[in-house]
Design a protein around this motif. Structure first.
Motif, PDB file in Angstrom:
ATOM      1  N   GLY A 169       5.928   4.986 -16.773  1.00  0.00           N
ATOM      2  CA  GLY A 169       6.949   5.566 -15.617  1.00  0.00           C
ATOM      3  C   GLY A 169       7.890   4.592 -15.440  1.00  0.00           C
ATOM      4  O   GLY A 169       8.162   3.410 -16.207  1.00  0.00           O
ATOM      5  N   SER A 170       8.539   4.428 -14.270  1.00  0.00           N
ATOM      6  CA  SER A 170       9.542   3.444 -13.969  1.00  0.00           C
ATOM      7  C   SER A 170       9.012   2.133 -13.493  1.00  0.00           C
ATOM      8  O   SER A 170       7.924   2.120 -13.177  1.00  0.00           O
ATOM      9  N   PRO A 171       9.750   1.053 -13.691  1.00  0.00           N
ATOM     10  CA  PRO A 171       9.076  -0.279 -13.471  1.00  0.00           C
ATOM     11  C   PRO A 171       8.594  -0.540 -11.902  1.00  0.00           C
ATOM     12  O   PRO A 171       7.211  -0.666 -11.968  1.00  0.00           O
ATOM     13  N   TRP A 172       8.972   0.189 -10.795  1.00  0.00           N
ATOM     14  CA  TRP A 172       8.519  -0.046  -9.416  1.00  0.00           C
ATOM     15  C   TRP A 172       7.455   0.670  -9.197  1.00  0.00           C
ATOM     16  O   TRP A 172       6.319   0.279  -8.620  1.00  0.00           O
ATOM     17  N   GLU A 173       7.164   1.930  -9.897  1.00  0.00           N
ATOM     18  CA  GLU A 173       5.983   2.903  -9.526  1.00  0.00           C
ATOM     19  C   GLU A 173       4.889   2.074 -10.376  1.00  0.00           C
ATOM     20  O   GLU A 173       3.791   2.804 -10.292  1.00  0.00           O
ATOM     21  N   ILE A 174       5.116   1.316 -11.462  1.00  0.00           N
ATOM     22  CA  ILE A 174       3.753   0.695 -11.990  1.00  0.00           C
ATOM     23  C   ILE A 174       3.699  -0.600 -11.443  1.00  0.00           C
ATOM     24  O   ILE A 174       2.436  -0.936 -11.317  1.00  0.00           O
ATOM     25  N   ILE A 175       4.609  -1.362 -11.009  1.00  0.00           N
ATOM     26  CA  ILE A 175       4.473  -2.786 -10.351  1.00  0.00           C
ATOM     27  C   ILE A 175       3.538  -2.897  -9.098  1.00  0.00           C
ATOM     28  O   ILE A 175       2.440  -3.688  -8.885  1.00  0.00           O
ATOM     29  N   PHE A 176       4.069  -1.873  -8.218  1.00  0.00           N
ATOM     30  CA  PHE A 176       3.488  -1.867  -6.838  1.00  0.00           C
ATOM     31  C   PHE A 176       1.758  -1.514  -7.105  1.00  0.00           C
ATOM     32  O   PHE A 176       0.982  -2.046  -6.430  1.00  0.00           O
ATOM     33  N   PRO A 177       1.375  -0.323  -7.737  1.00  0.00           N
ATOM     34  CA  PRO A 177       0.046  -0.051  -8.039  1.00  0.00           C
ATOM     35  C   PRO A 177      -0.642  -0.968  -8.487  1.00  0.00           C
ATOM     36  O   PRO A 177      -1.991  -1.321  -8.470  1.00  0.00           O
ATOM     37  N   SER A 178      -0.003  -1.780  -9.683  1.00  0.00           N
ATOM     38  CA  SER A 178      -0.703  -2.885 -10.322  1.00  0.00           C
ATOM     39  C   SER A 178      -1.223  -4.119  -9.653  1.00  0.00           C
ATOM     40  O   SER A 178      -2.446  -4.616  -9.655  1.00  0.00           O
ATOM     41  N   VAL A 179      -0.160  -4.413  -8.745  1.00  0.00           N
ATOM     42  CA  VAL A 179      -0.327  -5.530  -7.632  1.00  0.00           C
ATOM     43  C   VAL A 179      -1.598  -5.266  -6.728  1.00  0.00           C
ATOM     44  O   VAL A 179      -2.470  -6.031  -6.494  1.00  0.00           O
ATOM     45  N   LEU A 180      -1.276  -4.010  -6.303  1.00  0.00           N
ATOM     46  CA  LEU A 180      -2.666  -3.405  -5.522  1.00  0.00           C
ATOM     47  C   LEU A 180      -3.977  -3.415  -6.249  1.00  0.00           C
ATOM     48  O   LEU A 180      -4.820  -3.951  -5.558  1.00  0.00           O
ATOM     49  N   ILE A 181      -4.005  -3.138  -7.366  1.00  0.00           N
ATOM     50  CA  ILE A 181      -5.270  -3.061  -8.011  1.00  0.00           C
ATOM     51  C   ILE A 181      -5.702  -4.343  -8.220  1.00  0.00           C
ATOM     52  O   ILE A 181      -7.092  -4.845  -8.282  1.00  0.00           O
ATOM     53  N   THR A 182      -4.859  -5.480  -8.477  1.00  0.00           N
ATOM     54  CA  THR A 182      -5.282  -6.789  -8.670  1.00  0.00           C
ATOM     55  C   THR A 182      -5.702  -7.607  -7.502  1.00  0.00           C
ATOM     56  O   THR A 182      -6.523  -8.558  -7.686  1.00  0.00           O
ATOM     57  N   LEU A 186       0.860  -1.300   0.043  1.00  0.00           N
ATOM     58  CA  LEU A 186      -0.053  -0.172   0.119  1.00  0.00           C
ATOM     59  C   LEU A 186       0.900   1.321  -0.027  1.00  0.00           C
ATOM     60  O   LEU A 186       0.761   2.204  -0.970  1.00  0.00           O
ATOM     61  N   LEU A 187       1.737   1.269   0.839  1.00  0.00           N
ATOM     62  CA  LEU A 187       2.673   2.551   0.899  1.00  0.00           C
ATOM     63  C   LEU A 187       3.529   2.726  -0.526  1.00  0.00           C
ATOM     64  O   LEU A 187       3.564   3.955  -0.980  1.00  0.00           O
ATOM     65  N   ASN A 188       3.901   1.888  -0.977  1.00  0.00           N
ATOM     66  CA  ASN A 188       4.673   1.843  -2.132  1.00  0.00           C
ATOM     67  C   ASN A 188       3.727   2.273  -3.528  1.00  0.00           C
ATOM     68  O   ASN A 188       4.425   2.202  -4.429  1.00  0.00           O
ATOM     69  N   SER A 189       2.522   1.819  -3.336  1.00  0.00           N
ATOM     70  CA  SER A 189       1.756   2.134  -4.458  1.00  0.00           C
ATOM     71  C   SER A 189       1.459   3.607  -4.916  1.00  0.00           C
ATOM     72  O   SER A 189       0.843   3.965  -5.834  1.00  0.00           O
ATOM     73  N   PHE A 190       1.974   4.630  -3.846  1.00  0.00           N
ATOM     74  CA  PHE A 190       1.581   6.067  -3.876  1.00  0.00           C
ATOM     75  C   PHE A 190       3.043   6.583  -3.923  1.00  0.00           C
ATOM     76  O   PHE A 190       2.915   7.804  -3.589  1.00  0.00           O
ATOM     77  N   LYS A 191       3.865   6.025  -4.206  1.00  0.00           N
ATOM     78  CA  LYS A 191       5.341   6.304  -4.346  1.00  0.00           C
ATOM     79  C   LYS A 191       5.997   6.374  -5.894  1.00  0.00           C
ATOM     80  O   LYS A 191       5.719   5.513  -6.614  1.00  0.00           O
ATOM     81  N   SER A 192       6.852   7.394  -6.017  1.00  0.00           N
ATOM     82  CA  SER A 192       7.740   7.473  -7.450  1.00  0.00           C
ATOM     83  C   SER A 192       8.748   6.300  -7.437  1.00  0.00           C
ATOM     84  O   SER A 192       9.290   5.693  -6.162  1.00  0.00           O
ATOM     85  N   GLN A 193       9.294   5.877  -8.398  1.00  0.00           N
ATOM     86  CA  GLN A 193      10.546   5.091  -8.519  1.00  0.00           C
ATOM     87  C   GLN A 193      11.495   5.612  -7.469  1.00  0.00           C
ATOM     88  O   GLN A 193      12.161   4.802  -6.725  1.00  0.00           O
ATOM     89  N   ALA A 194      11.748   6.852  -7.286  1.00  0.00           N
ATOM     90  CA  ALA A 194      13.144   7.352  -6.514  1.00  0.00           C
ATOM     91  C   ALA A 194      12.632   7.308  -4.998  1.00  0.00           C
ATOM     92  O   ALA A 194      13.488   6.840  -4.268  1.00  0.00           O
ATOM     93  N   GLU A 195      11.317   7.606  -4.799  1.00  0.00           N
ATOM     94  CA  GLU A 195      11.018   7.323  -3.335  1.00  0.00           C
ATOM     95  C   GLU A 195      11.093   5.885  -2.828  1.00  0.00           C
ATOM     96  O   GLU A 195      11.489   5.635  -1.878  1.00  0.00           O
TER      97      GLU A 195
END
Length: 279
Positions: free
Chosen positions: A240-253, A32-41
């Motif tokens: 965007g960068s991979p992690w900022e797409i993967i985390f929210p994608s997993v959350l949605i799933t 949840l936390l990383n679904s609202f962050k950028s790759q850098a964060e």
């Protein structure tokens, strides 16, 4: 028992349960936390709170995994597969329980034994057969899911049907019901908790499965949500960068299945306990 021993035991129990709760919820909180962050964060500190709570990453994930199309295919496959499993496993479990014979016992043991066979042991010959039948598509995937889900479902139904009194069935026959009316109007409603358990267990497995859809649909445009997650990294450069797409994608799933489980958890716990005890 010494005075205060029971209270101390309860305190220890609550501490253990709290630790287990935190252990279980930590991955979800991390997601949840990383679904609202950028790759850098995420790279800088994955455990910190987001600098800014924005839904932009979730919006990008919707587009990256083609959410409307992917959830449509996933729902279609999951719902039809689960319905087929329930419609086949429930009467099968009832017949095996009611008509005791050497043949029915052998069939029951074969279903139970099938639960122990890993999918990897049969996936290559199975894919060759489905390819020869031109069923490496959504209908073929549904057929395979229905087949693989029968063993555990029949096991659960058989365990619960042992507790259903025969007198109820005999009374229905005396009142003029045929065998189909007796089962679907009298017997089947009595196993509601087991049916919900079968639906949740198979639904979660089908919803989250990766290997079988990849082998069956991997090269087509008809992809489930989990398959879209696999391809998300390949197309992440557009959004965007991979992690900022993967985390929210997993959350949605995972959100839909979490909601369904929370709504039906009382039936799930009841069905598992009753089926296991009576089996």
């Amino acid at each position: 028992m010494k005075p205060g021993t029971g209270k101390a035991g309860q305190i220890i129990l609550y501490i253990v349960l709290t630790v287990l709760l935190l252990y279980t919820l930590t991955p979800l909180l991390f997601l949840l936390l990383n679904s609202f962050k950028s790759q850098a964060e995420i790279v800088r500190n994955p455990l910190a709170l987001p600098d800014e709570w924005t839904f932009q990453y979730l919006i990008n994930a919707f587009a990256s995994i083609h959410f409307p199309q992917a959830i449509g295919y996933t729902l279609l496959i999951t719902i039809i597969s689960v319905l087929l499993i329930v419609l086949v496993a429930s009467p099968c479990g009832w017949i095996i329980t009611r008509h005791k014979s050497g043949g029915s016992t052998f069939i029951y043991l074969m279903f139970v034994a099938a639960m122990l066979i890993p999918f990897q042991a049969v996936m290559y010959p199975l894919m060759n057969i489905m390819d020869a039948l031109h069923l490496k598509n959504i209908p073929g995937l549904i057929i395979m899911y229905a087949g693989f889900g029968l063993s555990m479902s029949i096991f659960l139904y058989s365990g619960f049907f042992k507790s259903v009194p025969r007198g109820i069935e005999e009374a229905a026959l005396i009142d003029g019901a045929n065998i189909f009316q007796m089962f679907f109007r009298v017997v089947f409603p009595l196993v509601k908790s087991t049916t919900v358990t079968v639906m949740i267990l198979n639904g979660m497995w089908i919803w989250n499965d990766y290997l079988l859809p990849f082998l069956t649909l991997g090269l087509s445009d008809q992809r489930t949500l989990v398959l879209e997650l696999y391809y998300a990294k390949m197309t992440s450069g557009q959004f965007g960068s991979p992690w900022e797409i993967i985390f929210p994608s997993v959350l949605i799933t995972v959100i839909p299945m979490i909601i369904i489980f929370l709504c039906l958890q009382k039936y799930f716990v009841k069905g598992v306990s009753e089926g296991a005890i009576k089996a």
